[in-house]
Enzyme design. Sequence first.
Site, PDB file in Angstrom:
ATOM      1  CB  CYS A  53     -38.901  32.718  18.439  1.00 41.63           C
ATOM      2  SG  CYS A  53     -37.387  33.313  19.216  1.00 41.63           S
TER       3      CYS A  53
ATOM      4  CB  SER B  42     -31.615  41.196  22.280  1.00 36.09           C
ATOM      5  OG  SER B  42     -31.722  40.249  23.293  1.00 36.09           O
TER       6      SER B  42
ATOM      7  CG  HIS C 117     -29.777  36.839  24.471  1.00 31.48           C
ATOM      8  ND1 HIS C 117     -30.020  35.671  23.868  1.00 31.48           N
ATOM      9  CD2 HIS C 117     -31.154  37.328  24.431  1.00 31.48           C
ATOM     10  CE1 HIS C 117     -31.360  35.328  23.378  1.00 31.48           C
ATOM     11  NE2 HIS C 117     -31.853  36.548  23.973  1.00 31.48           N
TER      12      HIS C 117
ATOM     13  CB  THR D 232     -35.675  45.652  40.703  1.00 26.47           C
ATOM     14  OG1 THR D 232     -36.463  46.235  41.865  1.00 26.47           O
ATOM     15  CG2 THR D 232     -34.258  45.904  41.107  1.00 26.47           C
TER      16      THR D 232
ATOM     17  CB  THR E  36     -39.481  39.229  23.750  1.00 26.93           C
ATOM     18  OG1 THR E  36     -38.879  38.101  22.832  1.00 26.93           O
ATOM     19  CG2 THR E  36     -41.216  38.674  23.811  1.00 26.93           C
TER      20      THR E  36
END
Length: 380
Positions: free
Chosen positions: A324, A200, A202, A238, A70
């Site tokens: 989503c 992505s 995951h 970070t 995203t």
Amino acid sequence: MIYLDNASTTRPCEAAVKAVMRTLTDDWGNPSSLHKAGLAAELLTVDARRNIAGALTAAPECIYFTSGATEANNTLIRGMWECSFKRRRKIVISDAEHPSVEEPVRFLEENCGAEVIRISPAKNGIFDADDFIMACDENTAFISAMLINNETGTILPIKKIFTAVKKLYPDIITHTDAVQGFLKHKFKAADLAADCLTISGHKIHAVKGAGVMYIKKGLSLKPLMQGGGQERGMRPGTESVPAIYAFGEAVKALKPTVETALSNAQLLNKNFRKKLQTLDFITINSPEEASPYIINFSVKNIRSEIMLHFLEAKEICVSSGSACATGSNKSNKPLTKLGVSPKNADEALRISLSRTTVPGDLEVLISALKEGYQNLQKKG
Ligand code: PMP
């Protein structure tokens, strides 16, 4: 539990779990620190970058880590617009993009004077490359189209579209959201003629919290955020070393078996479709040519959520549509844009396979669907 919702997220593989543990127990430093704890963490991100670049057959410098797809899609959409809008104000996308592409593009349309052309598929849900190519002209800033649709598994002809567009208009920037294709189908970023690409962690058995923007060498985009300059300024903040390192280790572990996993998925899909076709209360919504990892179908007269919860009670996890797309904007359900009637869209279930799916899972699902149809019909 039988888990058939792998397009939403996947179970972390052993390599990913081990990787996370290492970053929590041993190498937990901040990669920007100059001391040895920092260096150890930095080396893990270097490793991950190299592994992921290798899987895309790209140079490690083309890989930028984000918090997920995203963020990667948002950053790229805004970046592509910022570097072209002064000269070119047209954007071409498919009408079935994930909200993380559709919504930032809509923002540009509503607030920044972008002219957006959305390409629809034919009635059978298949996209025609020529429709995208013909929509582009010298006023087009960028084109963004997904490699594989997350609702139906429809494969878009990205290579054909982008190659033709680049030939006709080399200045148009090309972007593909490859989240549902990465490590499931074999492709190289450069072969697709994609200037930018999104993936992505995951979705491929790593963990939540890491995505990647691939940006072709020589293309300079502005970042969405300003900060400490991490990821060569493209994504300050970070780095999530646990998620990034797990992403790289999952890629390393799974890359050698992409083709075997694909043939397994093809076989599972073929047999499952055959069984679905014998059930007169089922309509299959995914085209035959779709990715074998995703099958969308509708159960006559039973709303998606009702059947989903019936299956859930039997320890079977499926989706009633993209997680989503189930938020506030339900009228915008992507399925209807892929040629599915509104009634069938209301009754649709999506199952998505992974390397952990076995034939028995789908057999149990078929029996449960039959039972569910009988029971829920009576109640209705
Ligand atoms: N694009 C597609 C095609 C997806 O399926 C998803 C996840 N549903 C995303 C983008 C967003 O991915 P993430 O969860 O990493 O933000």
